[in-house]
Design a protein around this motif. Structure first.
Motif, PDB file in Angstrom:
ATOM      1  N   TYR A  77      -8.283 -68.671  16.146  1.00  0.00           N
ATOM      2  CA  TYR A  77      -7.965 -68.035  17.425  1.00  0.00           C
ATOM      3  C   TYR A  77      -6.659 -67.261  17.311  1.00  0.00           C
ATOM      4  O   TYR A  77      -5.795 -67.564  16.494  1.00  0.00           O
ATOM      5  CB  TYR A  77      -7.867 -69.060  18.555  1.00  0.00           C
ATOM      6  CG  TYR A  77      -7.097 -70.314  18.211  1.00  0.00           C
ATOM      7  CD1 TYR A  77      -5.715 -70.368  18.266  1.00  0.00           C
ATOM      8  CD2 TYR A  77      -7.776 -71.468  17.835  1.00  0.00           C
ATOM      9  CE1 TYR A  77      -5.020 -71.512  17.955  1.00  0.00           C
ATOM     10  CE2 TYR A  77      -7.091 -72.632  17.517  1.00  0.00           C
ATOM     11  CZ  TYR A  77      -5.711 -72.652  17.569  1.00  0.00           C
ATOM     12  OH  TYR A  77      -5.025 -73.793  17.246  1.00  0.00           O
ATOM     13  N   HIS A  78      -6.543 -66.223  18.140  1.00  0.00           N
ATOM     14  CA  HIS A  78      -5.316 -65.446  18.202  1.00  0.00           C
ATOM     15  C   HIS A  78      -4.321 -66.156  19.116  1.00  0.00           C
ATOM     16  O   HIS A  78      -4.703 -66.755  20.117  1.00  0.00           O
ATOM     17  CB  HIS A  78      -5.590 -64.040  18.715  1.00  0.00           C
ATOM     18  CG  HIS A  78      -6.359 -63.208  17.736  1.00  0.00           C
ATOM     19  ND1 HIS A  78      -6.872 -61.974  18.047  1.00  0.00           N
ATOM     20  CD2 HIS A  78      -6.698 -63.427  16.448  1.00  0.00           C
ATOM     21  CE1 HIS A  78      -7.490 -61.477  17.000  1.00  0.00           C
ATOM     22  NE2 HIS A  78      -7.408 -62.342  16.029  1.00  0.00           N
ATOM     23  N   THR A  79      -3.066 -66.049  18.763  1.00  0.00           N
ATOM     24  CA  THR A  79      -2.029 -66.750  19.509  1.00  0.00           C
ATOM     25  C   THR A  79      -1.087 -65.758  20.178  1.00  0.00           C
ATOM     26  O   THR A  79      -0.641 -64.799  19.546  1.00  0.00           O
ATOM     27  CB  THR A  79      -1.213 -67.667  18.580  1.00  0.00           C
ATOM     28  OG1 THR A  79      -2.093 -68.569  17.922  1.00  0.00           O
ATOM     29  CG2 THR A  79      -0.177 -68.453  19.360  1.00  0.00           C
ATOM     30  N   HIS A  93      -8.327 -67.618  22.121  1.00  0.00           N
ATOM     31  CA  HIS A  93      -6.927 -67.268  22.339  1.00  0.00           C
ATOM     32  C   HIS A  93      -6.146 -68.513  22.758  1.00  0.00           C
ATOM     33  O   HIS A  93      -6.680 -69.396  23.428  1.00  0.00           O
ATOM     34  CB  HIS A  93      -6.783 -66.199  23.426  1.00  0.00           C
ATOM     35  CG  HIS A  93      -7.534 -64.937  23.130  1.00  0.00           C
ATOM     36  ND1 HIS A  93      -7.039 -63.947  22.324  1.00  0.00           N
ATOM     37  CD2 HIS A  93      -8.767 -64.521  23.519  1.00  0.00           C
ATOM     38  CE1 HIS A  93      -7.927 -62.979  22.228  1.00  0.00           C
ATOM     39  NE2 HIS A  93      -8.985 -63.296  22.944  1.00  0.00           N
ATOM     40  N   ALA A  95      -0.814 -62.545  18.007  1.00  0.00           N
ATOM     41  CA  ALA A  95      -1.401 -61.345  18.607  1.00  0.00           C
ATOM     42  C   ALA A  95      -0.366 -60.593  19.433  1.00  0.00           C
ATOM     43  O   ALA A  95      -0.311 -59.357  19.403  1.00  0.00           O
ATOM     44  CB  ALA A  95      -2.597 -61.724  19.469  1.00  0.00           C
ATOM     45  N   ASP A 145     -16.307 -63.242  24.831  1.00  0.00           N
ATOM     46  CA  ASP A 145     -15.357 -62.350  25.482  1.00  0.00           C
ATOM     47  C   ASP A 145     -16.129 -61.361  26.347  1.00  0.00           C
ATOM     48  O   ASP A 145     -17.338 -61.513  26.553  1.00  0.00           O
ATOM     49  CB  ASP A 145     -14.424 -61.661  24.474  1.00  0.00           C
ATOM     50  CG  ASP A 145     -15.160 -60.734  23.512  1.00  0.00           C
ATOM     51  OD1 ASP A 145     -16.353 -60.430  23.734  1.00  0.00           O
ATOM     52  OD2 ASP A 145     -14.533 -60.302  22.516  1.00  0.00           O
ATOM     53  N   LEU A 155      -7.148 -60.685  28.523  1.00  0.00           N
ATOM     54  CA  LEU A 155      -7.811 -61.839  27.915  1.00  0.00           C
ATOM     55  C   LEU A 155      -8.316 -62.748  29.031  1.00  0.00           C
ATOM     56  O   LEU A 155      -7.706 -62.832  30.096  1.00  0.00           O
ATOM     57  CB  LEU A 155      -6.825 -62.605  27.027  1.00  0.00           C
ATOM     58  CG  LEU A 155      -6.065 -61.787  25.977  1.00  0.00           C
ATOM     59  CD1 LEU A 155      -5.059 -62.673  25.263  1.00  0.00           C
ATOM     60  CD2 LEU A 155      -7.019 -61.168  25.002  1.00  0.00           C
ATOM     61  N   LEU A 199      -5.683 -68.153  28.493  1.00  0.00           N
ATOM     62  CA  LEU A 199      -4.850 -68.647  27.403  1.00  0.00           C
ATOM     63  C   LEU A 199      -4.634 -70.137  27.591  1.00  0.00           C
ATOM     64  O   LEU A 199      -4.157 -70.574  28.644  1.00  0.00           O
ATOM     65  CB  LEU A 199      -3.497 -67.930  27.390  1.00  0.00           C
ATOM     66  CG  LEU A 199      -3.471 -66.493  26.858  1.00  0.00           C
ATOM     67  CD1 LEU A 199      -2.094 -65.895  27.057  1.00  0.00           C
ATOM     68  CD2 LEU A 199      -3.844 -66.459  25.389  1.00  0.00           C
TER      69      LEU A 199
END
Length: 856
Positions: free
Chosen positions: A52-54, A28, A76, A249, A3, A6
């Protein structure tokens, strides 16, 4: 590939630093979870999954069952210790876990799909290209973050140390710099290959980016790219085909960026097609078509019927589902599946649910680690001859701790009912109440990047920009002038006698109430002998009244904004309202403009109308103040121009979706209560209605809920009502004092008191836009004809703002008049304070006069 970045967040203060919109574009986030905040974390992850993904650090969580709940909520990955991993491996996919390791030796023992969580200082040591490596810092700087990013790891940086605008925040770490640090280019000019896709991942076209354009994209929240010939390319700045940035991304090799965008306007391509590869196909094409039909379907057309007749749509969905089940050949199955998708997507579009919302729900389901048994339910199982097992009783909690306030559907066995969730306010904590009363999220900051180019375009191109936007957004392709000037031709306000009478009655009542607010004479006070101070009223000279179009015709708003302007004596009244597709204005609004003496009607909506009023164009006169409600684009436009000193314009108040709070006790008529709730729910899917039920029994609550459903299904805007009810609530309170306290916390736009001795309760109300007292005062009388103004503060702004009133259209001027005696009386104090503030010219202005007086 790892990623890009973060952002470390805290549940209790999630608005610190990087905004929620910017966090969403990053895609993220990182959350540290303990036994104490685990319950809040589960809710936070679940509620923010679509944004968003955590990555959840659960190394401080002692119960593996809680870790399962966190993953089930949509995390995630979960960061675990080696000991936790030994206990959890096999229970969850390795790709859902990252293990905290101290060195490369510990990492080598783990499967490749398992991520690593390491101290930034040892990233180089454990560098593995095929791994997801998460790097934490004891103390992070731009240099250390870039170093880690270039090694292919993911830096974890506290949210309040990140920025999307490094020029405005030079001490913080630029998001764009970290995102682009690990991207490589094989081009001589160093530009980064960039694929632009919509929210479904459908490719719109290929462009190029640079670190500067990525920075601008994050800063503005829009698609900004690097033209090989012209430098920074703000997509849509001239064409109107702007892009709202969803997230950025990169591919697995780190040599191609991907921009997810919400494309506005005709399309991405310069040929006005949806993509550079031609028009959309399949489900994307169907979604776009349905959205267009919702706005423009001819009355009586089949699609228009489906949008307005919920029973017909429901019947078609069930019919097509059955036909799909009965189909046997591949050709027939595809044919029937296409029909079912059409009707299902029609229902979604009708309720304001997008393809992106559907896909987010699918993704959320794929993240679940708890699997349902998957049995068929009720009558559907019975129809197919399937035995239905009795539900397994949930084990009772073993602790004596109070249960949290959980939303409970009032009628869990009634499928398809339109019902609000219930909460017992007397057992809820303050934090739970805050979550319950939270309004649907507004995205004003998100859309500033879209509104900005629109405002700039109108300011630069004037009338032509308004005409272009009318063609693009309102389908008014035949419009020749953006302004309709007085006197208005009789045929433009041709109305039936009943409508004219209704407008005339409302006009007179509104006029009377606002005329009574006039200040008849100046305030004059002699503060000391010879010192006379005055305060008097002057009308604001030029006012612009924005009347929304969209899903409803609103002559009532024209009255509420125009009549007070007339009473106040404003010299120039300008209306603005979106044109109809044929280029005309609704006759009701033209008639009101005629009655209040508006000199013209600007045929424009959205931010473009606000810009025209703020700056003026060849045909549109500039105004001093802009008033009126509107969607988020209107609100963002009003905020933008009011903060521009060169515009020299003010606004009435911030605005949000319509809302109502009804307090009802056992004396309330259930049908009255339901009708008041629904009268606001039909405004839009982002509206919110709240019922505070004072000591009502289950039977009394059920009667209200039955009325809500029965009345709602008969409304032509039932799908909009469903969308609003989905995030609306019933709060159960024990006493009227508790009920009013909840209302004061919420600060509603409209407050309806359907309680015994309602007039006595008014004294307890601290915060509300407008109050409707007693069983015989529906909110709709305030919207139209009682005389009070319906342009009111929403979204909790009733704590700070009044609704529109006569004072909204005037300003107060003060004056001072001193005699020689007066200057002698006050002069010493003035000179002393000027001396204290070291403003010698101020002091001398008094001293010179006194010396002159002494020489006489």
């Amino acid at each position: 590939m790892a990623l890009p970045l973060l952002a470390a967040i805290e549940i209790s203060s999630d608005e610190k630093g990087l905004s929620s919109a910017d966090l969403s574009r990053l895609g993220h986030a990182y959350l540290e979870i303990t036994d104490n905040n685990a319950n809040d974390a589960v809710h936070y992850i679940f509620n923010n999954f679509a944004a968003y993904h955590t990555v959840a650090n659960v190394t401080a969580v002692s119960d593996n069952a809680v870790i399962a709940e966190i993953l089930n909520a949509g995390a995630a990955r979960a960061v675990v210790t080696l000991e936790q991993y030994a206990a959890l491996k096999g229970a969850f996919a390795d790709a859902r876990l990252a293990v905290q390791v101290a060195n490369a030796a510990e990492a080598k023992e783990l499967p490749k799909a398992v991520g690593l969580f390491v101290d930034a200082a040892v990233v180089a040591e454990v560098k593995e290209k095929e791994r997801c490596i998460l790097a934490s810092f004891k103390s992070v700087s731009i240099d250390s973050a870039l170093e880690v990013a270039k090694l292919g790891a993911t830096p974890i940086i506290p949210r309040d140390q990140l920025t999307v605008d490094p020029e405005a925040n030079p001490g913080l770490i630029p998001v764009a710099a970290i995102v682009t640090a690990k991207i490589t280019s094989d081009r001589e000019d160093g530009l980064l290959t960039t694929i632009v896709v919509d929210e479904q991942g459908v490719a719109l076209g290929l462009v190029y980016s640079s670190p500067e354009s990525v920075k601008e994209s994050f800063r503005t929240g829009t698609g900004v790219y690097q033209s090989r010939k012209r430098g920074l390319w703000y997509k849509g700045a001239t064409s109107g085909a702007v892009q709202e940035l969803v997230r950025i991304d990169a591919d697995c090799d780190g040599d191609c960026l991907r921009f997810f965008v919400r494309q506005k306007g005709a399309g991405f391509c310069h040929l006005d097609t949806a993509t550079c590869f031609g028009p959309h196909r399949g489900i994307s094409k169907l979604s776009a078509t349905l959205l267009d039909r919702k706005a423009n379907a001819p009355a009586g057309s089949y699609t228009a019927r489906l949008f307005s007749d919920s029973k017909l749509l429901r019947a078609k969905i069930m019919e097509e589902a059955e036909e799909l089940c009965d189909a046997t050949t591949p050709r027939d199955i595809a044919f029937e599946a296409a029909d079912l998708i059409y009707f299902a997507l029609t229902k979604c579009v009708s309720a304001g649910v997008s393809l992106a919302d559907i896909e987010a729900s699918l993704d959320a389901k794929s993240y679940k680690v708890k699997r349902r048994q998957g049995d068929a339910k009720g009558k559907w199982a019975e129809k197919e001859g399937i035995a239905v097992a009795k539900p397994v009783e949930e084990p009772k909690p073993t602790t004596d701790a109070p249960a949290p306030a959980v939303a409970t559907p009032a009628a869990p066995n009634d499928e398809g009912r339109i019902v609000m969730k219930r909460f017992d306010a007397s057992t809820a904590t303050e934090k739970e109440l805050d979550d319950i009363l939270r309004r649907p999220a507004q995205k004003t900051n998100d859309i500033m990047g879209i509104v900005g180019p629109i405002v700039s375009d109108v300011r630069a191109r004037g009338d032509q920009a308004l005409l272009d936007f009318a063609a693009k957004f309102d389908k008014a392709t035949t419009l020749k002038s953006p302004v309709l000037k007085a006197p208005y031709a009789p045929e433009l306000m041709a109305l039936d006698e009943e409508t004219i009478a209704a407008i005339d009655i409302s006009f007179e009542n509104i006029r009377k109430f606002h005329a009574a607010q006039k200040e008849d004479k100046p305030t004059v006070v002699e503060t000391m002998p010879g010192v006379k101070c005055s305060r008097f009223v002057r009308p604001i000279e030029r006012v612009g009244c924005y009347i929304p179009g969209g899903t409803a015709v609103l002559p009532s708003t024209a009255l509420m904004l125009g009549v007070p302007a007339l009473v106040a004596g404003c010299k120039k009244i300008v209306f603005a309202s979106p044109p109809r597709p044929d280029g005309t204005c609704t006759p009701e609004i033209v008639y009101v403009a005629h009655k209040v003496g508006a000199e013209c009607i600007v045929l424009a909506g959205g931010a473009q109308a606000v810009a025209a009023l703020a700056y003026g164009t060849e045909s549109v006169p500039k105004v001093d103040k802009i008033l009126g409600p509107g969607n988020q684009f209107v609100t963002a436009g009003k905020m933008l121009v009011s903060n521009d000193t060169s515009a020299g314009v003010s606004i009435d108040m911030p605005a949000g979706p319509s809302e109502v709070l009804v307090i009802a006790d056992s004396d309330a008529n259930p049908a009255f209560v339901a009708s008041d709730l629904l009268s606001q729910a039909e405004h839009g899917v982002d509206s919110q209605v709240i019922l505070v039920a004072v000591d009502l029994t289950e039977e009394q609550l059920k009667r209200i809920e039955d009325e809500v459903h029965d009345q709602a299904v008969k409304l032509p805007r039932v799908e909009i009502v469903k969308g609003a009810i989905a995030h609306s609530v019933t709060l159960q309170a024990k006493t009227i004092e508790e009920a009013v306290r909840l209302s004061n916390v919420y600060a509603p736009e409209h407050l309806i008191l359907q309680v015994r001795d309602a007039a006595k309760v008014v004294d307890m109300v601290e915060h509300a836009g407008s109050i409707f007292v007693g069983a015989w005062t529906p909110e709709s009388v305030g919207d139209y004809s009682a005389g009070v103004n319906h342009s009111l503060p929403t979204y909790g702004y009733a704590r700070q703002y009044s609704g529109v009133n006569l004072g909204t259209y005037v300003k107060h001027v003060t004056s001072s008049e001193l005699t020689e005696e007066g200057l002698r009386n006050v002069g010493a104090a003035v000179m002393r304070l000027a001396h204290v503030e070291q403003l010698e010219a101020h002091r001398r202005a008094v001293e010179i006069r006194l010396e002159h007086a002494d020489r006489k």
